[in-house]
Design a protein around this motif. Structure first.
Motif, mmCIF file in Angstrom:
data_model
loop_
_atom_site.group_PDB
_atom_site.id
_atom_site.type_symbol
_atom_site.label_atom_id
_atom_site.label_comp_id
_atom_site.label_asym_id
_atom_site.label_seq_id
_atom_site.Cartn_x
_atom_site.Cartn_y
_atom_site.Cartn_z
ATOM 1 N N UNK A 59 0.826 -1.289 -0.080
ATOM 2 C CA UNK A 59 0.071 0.012 0.044
ATOM 3 C C UNK A 59 0.760 1.315 0.261
ATOM 4 N N UNK A 60 0.730 1.973 -1.025
ATOM 5 C CA UNK A 60 1.822 3.047 -1.398
ATOM 6 C C UNK A 60 1.062 4.417 -1.605
ATOM 7 N N UNK A 61 1.669 5.393 -1.149
ATOM 8 C CA UNK A 61 0.946 6.696 -1.338
ATOM 9 C C UNK A 61 2.313 7.783 -1.517
ATOM 10 N N UNK A 62 1.885 8.690 -2.542
ATOM 11 C CA UNK A 62 3.249 9.525 -2.850
ATOM 12 C C UNK A 62 2.295 10.854 -2.669
ATOM 13 N N UNK A 63 2.875 11.760 -1.837
ATOM 14 C CA UNK A 63 2.484 13.204 -1.841
ATOM 15 C C UNK A 63 3.635 13.892 -2.119
ATOM 16 N N UNK A 64 3.322 15.008 -2.228
ATOM 17 C CA UNK A 64 4.363 16.134 -2.485
ATOM 18 C C UNK A 64 5.377 16.355 -1.447
ATOM 19 N N UNK A 65 6.773 16.314 -1.804
ATOM 20 C CA UNK A 65 7.747 16.314 -0.797
ATOM 21 C C UNK A 65 7.519 17.238 0.504
ATOM 22 N N UNK A 66 6.733 18.261 0.252
ATOM 23 C CA UNK A 66 6.364 19.324 1.311
ATOM 24 C C UNK A 66 5.252 18.546 2.185
ATOM 25 N N UNK A 67 4.603 17.404 2.113
ATOM 26 C CA UNK A 67 3.791 16.755 2.667
ATOM 27 C C UNK A 67 4.395 15.712 3.620
ATOM 28 N N UNK A 68 5.327 16.030 4.504
ATOM 29 C CA UNK A 68 6.170 15.251 5.239
ATOM 30 C C UNK A 68 5.583 15.281 6.673
ATOM 31 N N UNK A 69 5.847 14.183 7.359
ATOM 32 C CA UNK A 69 5.867 13.955 8.901
ATOM 33 C C UNK A 69 4.317 14.082 9.164
ATOM 34 N N UNK A 70 3.373 13.308 8.225
ATOM 35 C CA UNK A 70 2.130 13.185 8.668
ATOM 36 C C UNK A 70 1.780 11.582 9.063
ATOM 37 N N UNK A 71 0.660 11.703 9.798
ATOM 38 C CA UNK A 71 0.193 10.473 10.327
ATOM 39 C C UNK A 71 -0.847 9.648 9.252
ATOM 40 N N UNK A 72 -0.385 8.921 8.477
ATOM 41 C CA UNK A 72 -1.232 8.202 7.517
ATOM 42 C C UNK A 72 -1.700 7.014 7.667
ATOM 43 N N UNK A 73 -2.894 6.694 7.644
ATOM 44 C CA UNK A 73 -3.542 5.220 7.836
ATOM 45 C C UNK A 73 -4.047 4.967 6.381
ATOM 46 N N UNK A 74 -4.160 3.755 6.053
ATOM 47 C CA UNK A 74 -4.926 3.161 4.925
ATOM 48 C C UNK A 74 -6.163 2.461 5.600
ATOM 49 N N UNK A 75 -7.281 2.639 4.588
ATOM 50 C CA UNK A 75 -8.745 1.929 5.019
ATOM 51 C C UNK A 75 -8.976 1.112 3.796
ATOM 52 N N UNK A 76 -8.905 -0.261 3.694
ATOM 53 C CA UNK A 76 -9.635 -0.913 2.805
ATOM 54 C C UNK A 76 -10.925 -1.117 2.920
ATOM 55 N N UNK A 77 -11.624 -0.846 1.766
ATOM 56 C CA UNK A 77 -13.006 -0.718 1.505
ATOM 57 C C UNK A 77 -13.207 -2.208 0.291
ATOM 58 N N UNK A 78 -14.233 -2.893 1.030
ATOM 59 C CA UNK A 78 -14.304 -3.944 0.020
ATOM 60 C C UNK A 78 -15.508 -3.369 -1.124
ATOM 61 N N UNK A 79 -15.738 -4.243 -2.099
ATOM 62 C CA UNK A 79 -16.918 -3.815 -2.861
ATOM 63 C C UNK A 79 -18.185 -3.399 -2.407
ATOM 64 N N UNK A 80 -18.759 -2.240 -2.556
ATOM 65 C CA UNK A 80 -19.995 -1.933 -1.647
ATOM 66 C C UNK A 80 -19.700 -0.957 -0.614
#
Length: 111
Positions: free
Chosen positions: A5-26
């Motif tokens: 699971x990968x997310x590229x943001x701009x280099x200025x968007x550093x030091x964030x607390x990121x979580x991913x949420x999986x969503x099934x169909x529906x």
């Protein structure tokens, strides 16, 4: 596998607390929030591990938990143990095509 699971943001968007949420169909969330820490060598690049989940096509929502905002969306084609790639799809189509051609040849031999 790791870091599917990968997310590229701009280099200025550093030091964030990121979580991913999986969503099934529906739209129902599959499992719990997945921590996606920032890669130590690339500013603004966040990665997390795909959890154990059944084969499916999942929507992946990435959230900045501090600011409670959605920062990215993606899709994960998962076979139950690893990500499905375009190469996997091409191989599957080639195998199916070969099987169909063999079946047609066998039918031709019957006539």
């Amino acid at each position: 596998m790791a870091n599917e699971l990968n997310l590229r943001l701009s280099p200025g968007q550093t030091g964030l607390t990121i979580v991913a949420r999986l969503r099934a169909p529906g739209g129902a969330q599959q499992g719990t929030d997945i921590s996606c820490p920032e890669n130590g060598t690339v500013a603004g690049f966040y990665s997390g591990n795909m959890p154990a989940a059944p084969a499916n096509v999942y929507t992946v929502d990435f959230f900045d938990t501090v600011n409670s905002r959605l920062v990215g969306v993606g899709e994960m084609h998962w076979n139950g143990t690893e990500e499905l790639t375009i190469e996997d799809a091409v191989d599957d189509i080639a195998s199916a095509s070969a099987a169909i051609l063999a079946a047609i040849a066998a039918l031709d031999d019957l006539s």
